[in-house]
Structures are given as structure tokens and as C-alpha cells.
Design a protein around this motif. Structure first.
Motif, PDB file in Angstrom:
ATOM      1  N   ALA A  20      33.175  47.060  49.761  1.00  0.00           N
ATOM      2  CA  ALA A  20      34.593  47.422  49.807  1.00  0.00           C
ATOM      3  C   ALA A  20      34.999  48.215  48.573  1.00  0.00           C
ATOM      4  O   ALA A  20      35.763  49.179  48.673  1.00  0.00           O
ATOM      5  CB  ALA A  20      35.447  46.165  49.946  1.00  0.00           C
ATOM      6  N   SER A  21      34.490  47.830  47.417  1.00  0.00           N
ATOM      7  CA  SER A  21      34.816  48.544  46.184  1.00  0.00           C
ATOM      8  C   SER A  21      34.303  49.977  46.223  1.00  0.00           C
ATOM      9  O   SER A  21      35.021  50.916  45.872  1.00  0.00           O
ATOM     10  CB  SER A  21      34.212  47.820  44.980  1.00  0.00           C
ATOM     11  OG  SER A  21      34.769  46.534  44.852  1.00  0.00           O
ATOM     12  N   GLN A  29      40.391  61.799  49.535  1.00  0.00           N
ATOM     13  CA  GLN A  29      41.813  62.122  49.473  1.00  0.00           C
ATOM     14  C   GLN A  29      42.092  63.199  48.427  1.00  0.00           C
ATOM     15  O   GLN A  29      42.859  64.135  48.674  1.00  0.00           O
ATOM     16  CB  GLN A  29      42.632  60.865  49.174  1.00  0.00           C
ATOM     17  CG  GLN A  29      42.670  59.904  50.339  1.00  0.00           C
ATOM     18  CD  GLN A  29      43.293  58.564  49.966  1.00  0.00           C
ATOM     19  OE1 GLN A  29      43.393  58.217  48.780  1.00  0.00           O
ATOM     20  NE2 GLN A  29      43.698  57.805  50.970  1.00  0.00           N
ATOM     21  N   VAL A  36      37.970  49.753  39.478  1.00  0.00           N
ATOM     22  CA  VAL A  36      37.188  48.808  40.278  1.00  0.00           C
ATOM     23  C   VAL A  36      36.331  47.920  39.377  1.00  0.00           C
ATOM     24  O   VAL A  36      36.345  46.692  39.491  1.00  0.00           O
ATOM     25  CB  VAL A  36      36.309  49.561  41.311  1.00  0.00           C
ATOM     26  CG1 VAL A  36      35.219  48.671  41.872  1.00  0.00           C
ATOM     27  CG2 VAL A  36      37.172  50.109  42.444  1.00  0.00           C
ATOM     28  N   TYR A  66      32.333  42.418  48.643  1.00  0.00           N
ATOM     29  CA  TYR A  66      33.193  42.975  47.603  1.00  0.00           C
ATOM     30  C   TYR A  66      32.601  44.253  47.004  1.00  0.00           C
ATOM     31  O   TYR A  66      33.330  45.155  46.597  1.00  0.00           O
ATOM     32  CB  TYR A  66      33.519  41.938  46.516  1.00  0.00           C
ATOM     33  CG  TYR A  66      32.421  41.693  45.502  1.00  0.00           C
ATOM     34  CD1 TYR A  66      32.442  42.318  44.270  1.00  0.00           C
ATOM     35  CD2 TYR A  66      31.382  40.818  45.781  1.00  0.00           C
ATOM     36  CE1 TYR A  66      31.449  42.101  43.343  1.00  0.00           C
ATOM     37  CE2 TYR A  66      30.390  40.588  44.852  1.00  0.00           C
ATOM     38  CZ  TYR A  66      30.425  41.220  43.634  1.00  0.00           C
ATOM     39  OH  TYR A  66      29.438  40.998  42.719  1.00  0.00           O
ATOM     40  N   ARG A  77      36.828  56.797  49.438  1.00  0.00           N
ATOM     41  CA  ARG A  77      38.107  57.208  50.042  1.00  0.00           C
ATOM     42  C   ARG A  77      38.956  57.974  49.049  1.00  0.00           C
ATOM     43  O   ARG A  77      39.591  58.970  49.394  1.00  0.00           O
ATOM     44  CB  ARG A  77      38.875  55.989  50.541  1.00  0.00           C
ATOM     45  CG  ARG A  77      38.373  55.442  51.822  1.00  0.00           C
ATOM     46  CD  ARG A  77      39.257  54.299  52.293  1.00  0.00           C
ATOM     47  NE  ARG A  77      38.732  53.689  53.476  1.00  0.00           N
ATOM     48  CZ  ARG A  77      38.943  52.442  53.821  1.00  0.00           C
ATOM     49  NH1 ARG A  77      39.695  51.659  53.069  1.00  0.00           N
ATOM     50  NH2 ARG A  77      38.424  51.957  54.924  1.00  0.00           N
ATOM     51  N   CYS A  78      38.992  57.515  47.817  1.00  0.00           N
ATOM     52  CA  CYS A  78      39.751  58.197  46.776  1.00  0.00           C
ATOM     53  C   CYS A  78      39.242  59.625  46.608  1.00  0.00           C
ATOM     54  O   CYS A  78      40.015  60.571  46.533  1.00  0.00           O
ATOM     55  CB  CYS A  78      39.652  57.428  45.470  1.00  0.00           C
ATOM     56  SG  CYS A  78      40.513  58.190  44.094  1.00  0.00           S
ATOM     57  N   ALA A 117      39.186  55.712  39.517  1.00  0.00           N
ATOM     58  CA  ALA A 117      38.929  54.688  40.537  1.00  0.00           C
ATOM     59  C   ALA A 117      37.756  53.791  40.131  1.00  0.00           C
ATOM     60  O   ALA A 117      37.828  52.566  40.269  1.00  0.00           O
ATOM     61  CB  ALA A 117      38.654  55.346  41.886  1.00  0.00           C
ATOM     62  N   THR A 120      36.318  52.130  48.583  1.00  0.00           N
ATOM     63  CA  THR A 120      37.584  52.531  47.981  1.00  0.00           C
ATOM     64  C   THR A 120      37.403  53.787  47.134  1.00  0.00           C
ATOM     65  O   THR A 120      38.208  54.718  47.202  1.00  0.00           O
ATOM     66  CB  THR A 120      38.149  51.383  47.110  1.00  0.00           C
ATOM     67  OG1 THR A 120      38.376  50.259  47.951  1.00  0.00           O
ATOM     68  CG2 THR A 120      39.417  51.786  46.405  1.00  0.00           C
ATOM     69  N   ILE A 121      36.332  53.839  46.369  1.00  0.00           N
ATOM     70  CA  ILE A 121      36.064  55.004  45.524  1.00  0.00           C
ATOM     71  C   ILE A 121      35.772  56.233  46.384  1.00  0.00           C
ATOM     72  O   ILE A 121      36.261  57.330  46.114  1.00  0.00           O
ATOM     73  CB  ILE A 121      34.922  54.707  44.534  1.00  0.00           C
ATOM     74  CG1 ILE A 121      35.364  53.605  43.570  1.00  0.00           C
ATOM     75  CG2 ILE A 121      34.511  55.963  43.779  1.00  0.00           C
ATOM     76  CD1 ILE A 121      34.242  53.023  42.731  1.00  0.00           C
TER      77      ILE A 121
END
Length: 144
Positions: A13-14, A24, A52, A10, A20-21, A48, A17-18
Motif C-alpha cells: 500500500a505504501s 498524478q 511514507v 502495508y 500514484r503520486c 511522498a 501510494t508513491i
């Protein structure tokens, strides 16, 4: 907590995610900045990161009775997130994370001081080293 994984899934993955943000936002906005000098990229990372950490804290609080035997481990994980994301966390979320961490420490020890942590000896040291390695990877991914 899965013992065989080098990083708690976890957390990895968290942080992914940050990252990837950030990518982008960087791709979409390039060098645009807000008038006061804060980049849109920083604002996206802040949003983000807050999301999270807030969701992890709310999840930990809602499942305290089930995670009580591992509360000290989750406390260490939360401290890792606070330390790693501190630059991006709002004051409200830092306060929530600190309160949640104190709640976990209290739950793990019944209010009697420090719990078992991530284990004594080599197991505990390996777990902490894995978290430090994950933190270094994350910081490298976000370096400007």
C-alpha cells in the motif's frame, strides 16, 4: 504480519501510494522542470517517499512493545524500504530509518546479535523472494 499474503500489505500500500503520486504529478505537470534540473516529478516522489518511510518509522517506534516478537521481520521490511527508496529519501529520513532498524534489531535479540529473521529454511526464503518481487514491480512502475 500476515503470513498468507504474498507481500506485507502495508508495504504494498505504501509503495502504491508513491506510484500514484508520481502518476498524478506526471499527468498534471508533464515535462516541467525546476531551473536546476530536478523534475517536479522527482520532488513529488521524494516528498511522498520521505512521508511514507517517516510515518512507518514513527509507527514502529510507538508500537515497539507490541511488535517486539516480530521486530526482526519489521527490520527486514524496513531495510527493504531503505534499499528500494534510497534514491528518493532525504538524509534525515535515511538516518531515521537506519536508527529505527537498529532499534528493531536490538529489540528482537535483546542486544545479542542477529534474531530469527523471516524464518529459517523455505519460509524465510519465500518471504525474501516476495519482497524482492515487490521491489522489482515498484522499480518498473517508477522507471522513467
Amino acid at each position: 504480519v500476515e503470513e498468507s499474503a504474498p507481500f506485507p500489505p502495508y508495504l504494498a500500500a505504501s509503495l502504491l501510494t508513491i506510484v500514484r503520486c508520481r502518476a498524478q504529478v506526471e499527468r498534471a505537470l508533464r515535462d516541467l522542470r525546476r531551473s536546476e534540473g530536478t523534475t517536479y516529478q522527482f520532488l513529488a516522489l521524494q516528498t511522498a517517499s520521505d512521508g511514507v518511510v517517516e510515518n512507518i518509522c514513527l509507527e514502529l517506534k510507538s508500537k515497539l512493545n507490541r511488535i517486539r516478537p516480530q521486530a526482526d521481520v519489521y527490520s527486514i521490511h524496513l531495510q527493504f524500504l531503505i534499499s528500494t527508496l534510497k534514491k528518493y529519501l532525504s538524509d534525515d529520513i535515511l538516518s531515521l530509518a537506519s536508527d529505527t532498524r537498529r532499534m528493531l534489531l536490538s529489540a528482537s535479540t535483546g542486544g545479542r546479535g542477529i534474531g530469527k529473521g523471516m524464518g529459517n529454511g523455505p519460509e524465510g526464503l519465500t518471504a525474501v523472494e516476495n519482497l524482492e518481487r515487490l521491489g522489482r514491480v515498484y522499480v518498473m512502475c517508477l522507471s522513467e
